[in-house]
Write a protein that holds these residues in place. Sequence first.
Motif, PDB file in Angstrom:
ATOM      1  N   ASP A 405      59.820  31.045  13.327  1.00 23.09           N
ATOM      2  CA  ASP A 405      61.279  31.122  13.204  1.00 23.09           C
ATOM      3  C   ASP A 405      61.872  31.925  14.353  1.00 23.09           C
ATOM      4  O   ASP A 405      61.328  32.976  14.738  1.00 23.09           O
ATOM      5  CB  ASP A 405      61.671  31.768  11.874  1.00 23.09           C
ATOM      6  CG  ASP A 405      61.317  30.888  10.682  1.00 23.09           C
ATOM      7  OD1 ASP A 405      61.006  29.703  10.901  1.00 23.09           O
ATOM      8  OD2 ASP A 405      61.375  31.394   9.548  1.00 23.09           O
ATOM      9  N   GLN A 408      68.477  31.955  12.499  1.00 27.84           N
ATOM     10  CA  GLN A 408      69.119  31.126  11.471  1.00 27.84           C
ATOM     11  C   GLN A 408      70.628  31.105  11.740  1.00 27.84           C
ATOM     12  O   GLN A 408      71.252  32.152  11.896  1.00 27.84           O
ATOM     13  CB  GLN A 408      68.851  31.659  10.069  1.00 27.84           C
ATOM     14  CG  GLN A 408      69.419  30.757   8.972  1.00 27.84           C
ATOM     15  CD  GLN A 408      69.023  31.198   7.575  1.00 27.84           C
ATOM     16  OE1 GLN A 408      68.562  32.328   7.379  1.00 27.84           O
ATOM     17  NE2 GLN A 408      69.194  30.331   6.596  1.00 27.84           N
ATOM     18  N   TYR A 424      72.172  20.354   9.483  1.00 29.62           N
ATOM     19  CA  TYR A 424      72.027  20.861  10.830  1.00 29.62           C
ATOM     20  C   TYR A 424      71.071  19.967  11.628  1.00 29.62           C
ATOM     21  O   TYR A 424      70.102  19.420  11.091  1.00 29.62           O
ATOM     22  CB  TYR A 424      71.494  22.300  10.837  1.00 29.62           C
ATOM     23  CG  TYR A 424      72.349  23.269  10.058  1.00 29.62           C
ATOM     24  CD1 TYR A 424      73.409  23.925  10.670  1.00 29.62           C
ATOM     25  CD2 TYR A 424      72.098  23.520   8.709  1.00 29.62           C
ATOM     26  CE1 TYR A 424      74.208  24.824   9.955  1.00 29.62           C
ATOM     27  CE2 TYR A 424      72.892  24.399   7.988  1.00 29.62           C
ATOM     28  CZ  TYR A 424      73.939  25.046   8.604  1.00 29.62           C
ATOM     29  OH  TYR A 424      74.723  25.916   7.907  1.00 29.62           O
ATOM     30  N   SER A 425      71.380  19.820  12.918  1.00 35.45           N
ATOM     31  CA  SER A 425      70.491  19.069  13.815  1.00 35.45           C
ATOM     32  C   SER A 425      70.688  19.585  15.233  1.00 35.45           C
ATOM     33  O   SER A 425      71.649  20.310  15.523  1.00 35.45           O
ATOM     34  CB  SER A 425      70.787  17.565  13.745  1.00 35.45           C
ATOM     35  OG  SER A 425      72.123  17.299  14.133  1.00 35.45           O
ATOM     36  N   ILE A 426      69.725  19.221  16.095  1.00 35.21           N
ATOM     37  CA  ILE A 426      69.826  19.601  17.510  1.00 35.21           C
ATOM     38  C   ILE A 426      70.412  18.414  18.251  1.00 35.21           C
ATOM     39  O   ILE A 426      69.829  17.324  18.256  1.00 35.21           O
ATOM     40  CB  ILE A 426      68.456  19.984  18.089  1.00 35.21           C
ATOM     41  CG1 ILE A 426      67.861  21.162  17.300  1.00 35.21           C
ATOM     42  CG2 ILE A 426      68.583  20.337  19.567  1.00 35.21           C
ATOM     43  CD1 ILE A 426      66.451  21.540  17.729  1.00 35.21           C
ATOM     44  N   ASN A 430      66.923  19.411  23.746  1.00 33.14           N
ATOM     45  CA  ASN A 430      65.588  19.456  23.125  1.00 33.14           C
ATOM     46  C   ASN A 430      64.847  18.150  23.377  1.00 33.14           C
ATOM     47  O   ASN A 430      64.172  17.617  22.500  1.00 33.14           O
ATOM     48  CB  ASN A 430      65.735  19.714  21.620  1.00 33.14           C
ATOM     49  CG  ASN A 430      64.431  20.111  20.965  1.00 33.14           C
ATOM     50  OD1 ASN A 430      63.617  20.820  21.571  1.00 33.14           O
ATOM     51  ND2 ASN A 430      64.224  19.675  19.725  1.00 33.14           N
ATOM     52  N   PHE A 435      61.740  22.479  20.123  1.00 32.39           N
ATOM     53  CA  PHE A 435      62.240  23.214  18.977  1.00 32.39           C
ATOM     54  C   PHE A 435      62.523  22.249  17.842  1.00 32.39           C
ATOM     55  O   PHE A 435      62.695  21.033  18.035  1.00 32.39           O
ATOM     56  CB  PHE A 435      63.527  23.971  19.339  1.00 32.39           C
ATOM     57  CG  PHE A 435      63.362  24.932  20.487  1.00 32.39           C
ATOM     58  CD1 PHE A 435      62.885  26.217  20.277  1.00 32.39           C
ATOM     59  CD2 PHE A 435      63.663  24.538  21.787  1.00 32.39           C
ATOM     60  CE1 PHE A 435      62.724  27.086  21.346  1.00 32.39           C
ATOM     61  CE2 PHE A 435      63.514  25.402  22.846  1.00 32.39           C
ATOM     62  CZ  PHE A 435      63.035  26.691  22.631  1.00 32.39           C
ATOM     63  N   ILE A 437      64.789  22.289  13.795  1.00 34.21           N
ATOM     64  CA  ILE A 437      65.720  23.044  12.952  1.00 34.21           C
ATOM     65  C   ILE A 437      65.652  22.505  11.534  1.00 34.21           C
ATOM     66  O   ILE A 437      65.524  21.291  11.309  1.00 34.21           O
ATOM     67  CB  ILE A 437      67.168  22.968  13.503  1.00 34.21           C
ATOM     68  CG1 ILE A 437      68.071  23.956  12.754  1.00 34.21           C
ATOM     69  CG2 ILE A 437      67.723  21.561  13.451  1.00 34.21           C
ATOM     70  CD1 ILE A 437      69.419  24.169  13.402  1.00 34.21           C
ATOM     71  N   LEU A 444      66.235  27.753  13.073  1.00 36.89           N
ATOM     72  CA  LEU A 444      65.720  27.200  14.309  1.00 36.89           C
ATOM     73  C   LEU A 444      64.349  27.799  14.583  1.00 36.89           C
ATOM     74  O   LEU A 444      64.185  29.031  14.558  1.00 36.89           O
ATOM     75  CB  LEU A 444      66.681  27.489  15.460  1.00 36.89           C
ATOM     76  CG  LEU A 444      66.386  26.837  16.803  1.00 36.89           C
ATOM     77  CD1 LEU A 444      66.527  25.325  16.709  1.00 36.89           C
ATOM     78  CD2 LEU A 444      67.335  27.379  17.879  1.00 36.89           C
ATOM     79  N   LEU A 467      70.384  24.210  24.313  1.00 30.38           N
ATOM     80  CA  LEU A 467      70.294  23.721  22.942  1.00 30.38           C
ATOM     81  C   LEU A 467      71.702  23.696  22.346  1.00 30.38           C
ATOM     82  O   LEU A 467      72.335  24.738  22.207  1.00 30.38           O
ATOM     83  CB  LEU A 467      69.397  24.626  22.100  1.00 30.38           C
ATOM     84  CG  LEU A 467      67.881  24.545  22.332  1.00 30.38           C
ATOM     85  CD1 LEU A 467      67.165  25.405  21.314  1.00 30.38           C
ATOM     86  CD2 LEU A 467      67.388  23.126  22.275  1.00 30.38           C
ATOM     87  N   LEU A 469      73.593  22.751  19.012  1.00 34.36           N
ATOM     88  CA  LEU A 469      73.353  22.456  17.599  1.00 34.36           C
ATOM     89  C   LEU A 469      74.563  21.745  17.007  1.00 34.36           C
ATOM     90  O   LEU A 469      75.709  22.016  17.375  1.00 34.36           O
ATOM     91  CB  LEU A 469      73.077  23.751  16.819  1.00 34.36           C
ATOM     92  CG  LEU A 469      71.918  24.609  17.337  1.00 34.36           C
ATOM     93  CD1 LEU A 469      71.680  25.778  16.389  1.00 34.36           C
ATOM     94  CD2 LEU A 469      70.640  23.788  17.504  1.00 34.36           C
TER      95      LEU A 469
END
Length: 576
Positions: A405, A408, A424-426, A430, A435, A437, A444, A467, A469
Amino acid sequence: VVSYRISSGDPHGRFSIDPQFGIIRSKKELDHETQSVVVLTVQSQLAEDCGSPPLTSLLMFDSLAAKIVILDINDNSPSFMSSPLSYVIEDVEVGCLVHHIIAKDPDEGRNGQVTYHILSGNENKAFVLDKITGLLTTAQLLDREIQERYSLTVMALDDGSPALSTTQVLTIIVLDVNDETPVFLKQLYETAVRENQDPGEFVIKVEAVDRDAGLNSLLRYEIIPGTGYEKFKMTSDSGELVTTASLDRETQDVFSIKGSPSRSSTAQLYLTVLDENDHNPLFAKTQYQISVREDLEEGSAILDLFASDEDDGLNGKVMYSLIDDTFGAFAVDSVTGSIVTTKALDRETKSQYIFRAVASDCSTHLPRSTTVMTVLIQDVNDNVPKFEQSYYKASVWEGQSPKTDIIQVFATDLDSGLNGETEYSILSGNEDATFLIDSARGILATNTVLDHESTSSYREMASSHCLVLLASDRGTPSLNSTATVLITVLDVNDNPPVFSSTEYHIHVKESIPVGSHITEVSANDCDAGTNAEITYAMISGNDRGHFHLDGKTGSVHLMKMLDYEDTMKFTLIIQA
């Protein structure tokens, strides 16, 4: 000797004659329009005089008529002779003569030939003007009620060179004919009168209009015979309706009366006989509960209340009102009972409204009817998930195992249900799946083992290392927002220093002075910070102290004189 003189025909002295040669000349400006032909009587005399001193003896004289024609030039503009005002009746046929335009030009020939033209005021092509005769006729049907006056600018133009012209504003007044039917201001009049009133009670005044003018617009009103009409009288010139007898509601509670002005228009009058106010309004239900979407437009109707009153007329007319605070969100149409929104609703601000509606009539002593309104506001997906921060910074040690981790993140959505559930997504940065999430919790974590020396940070300056998010809700359509995370991979001292060369070969003369710079060694460390700060030490080969090594720079200096015959070669072992 012959001599000449003008003996008659020139009373104004406009000509002269050379007495010796008989040449006639003009002395003043001539005007063709004043006099176009002049006949002069010229007298010649014959005398003999040869002596000295001269003696004159009139021997003979004679006379002749000299006719002088004064030719015209275009020096006069046409002038209008016809009136600038004309009248025409509105119902004349197309092609009817409206006006004869006349202009005179005192010049002769083409200089005095006049043509006529309309310059302005005939934009709707209502008239046609014959340019030769000056006859103005209608080109379309006229209607005084649409246009009662025309102002035409007409021009009279002669045919001279250059041509001369003059203009006149011709006013045409369209006279009225009785071609308009009177029209009531309303086709249906409704009113009420109390029962048991004395004859002569005023009921209503009806009105009609006639677009004609003068006597053609004067109206006279009358009642068309029908059931119960004998109980009323119409004032013919004012249109006022009064009773001629006392009315009894229990005998007849509604009268239907037709009124007419003298030509042909009619209107309907419904007359209701009112009773006493002995009933209060009653709602159909004592309480209502409805649900409305929060994106309902301002002014939208959400419910039509209805309360009944058994009375008639004004006594049975129900008025609606609200007696509790709706926080400015709702209002009721006092006549129709329609409850409408008065501002934009927001479930996130207030999700429920409870208020009372009242129905009342004109009575001051009867009780009012009340119903309770409960309005529930349904959620729509109108709020974007919002990250607590738009920019995050986080760090992680290199070499950590996957699934470690890092940070957060949190995003909140004020909507409810699926509209408020956040995933949540990237979004970018990436591409190598370095990474991952947790879509539900926003944690993350690493997906691979990170190497500080390979990539030290995912920073905004390089898009491939940034990154971004994405927080999305589960509404339809889905709403989302983004936040940027800068992840710094912290260094672990896992790389030894490496010299730029494993061996350094230096040649020096034995005569160089003490303190001279011999060489400089250099090593690099892929780590960062203090892990990459390099110090140098000489661990062997300098037993006699001929050389000095700078521990920070790697610079080697001579400390003692060299002697080739004593020592030809030194092998120094340096450690970084």
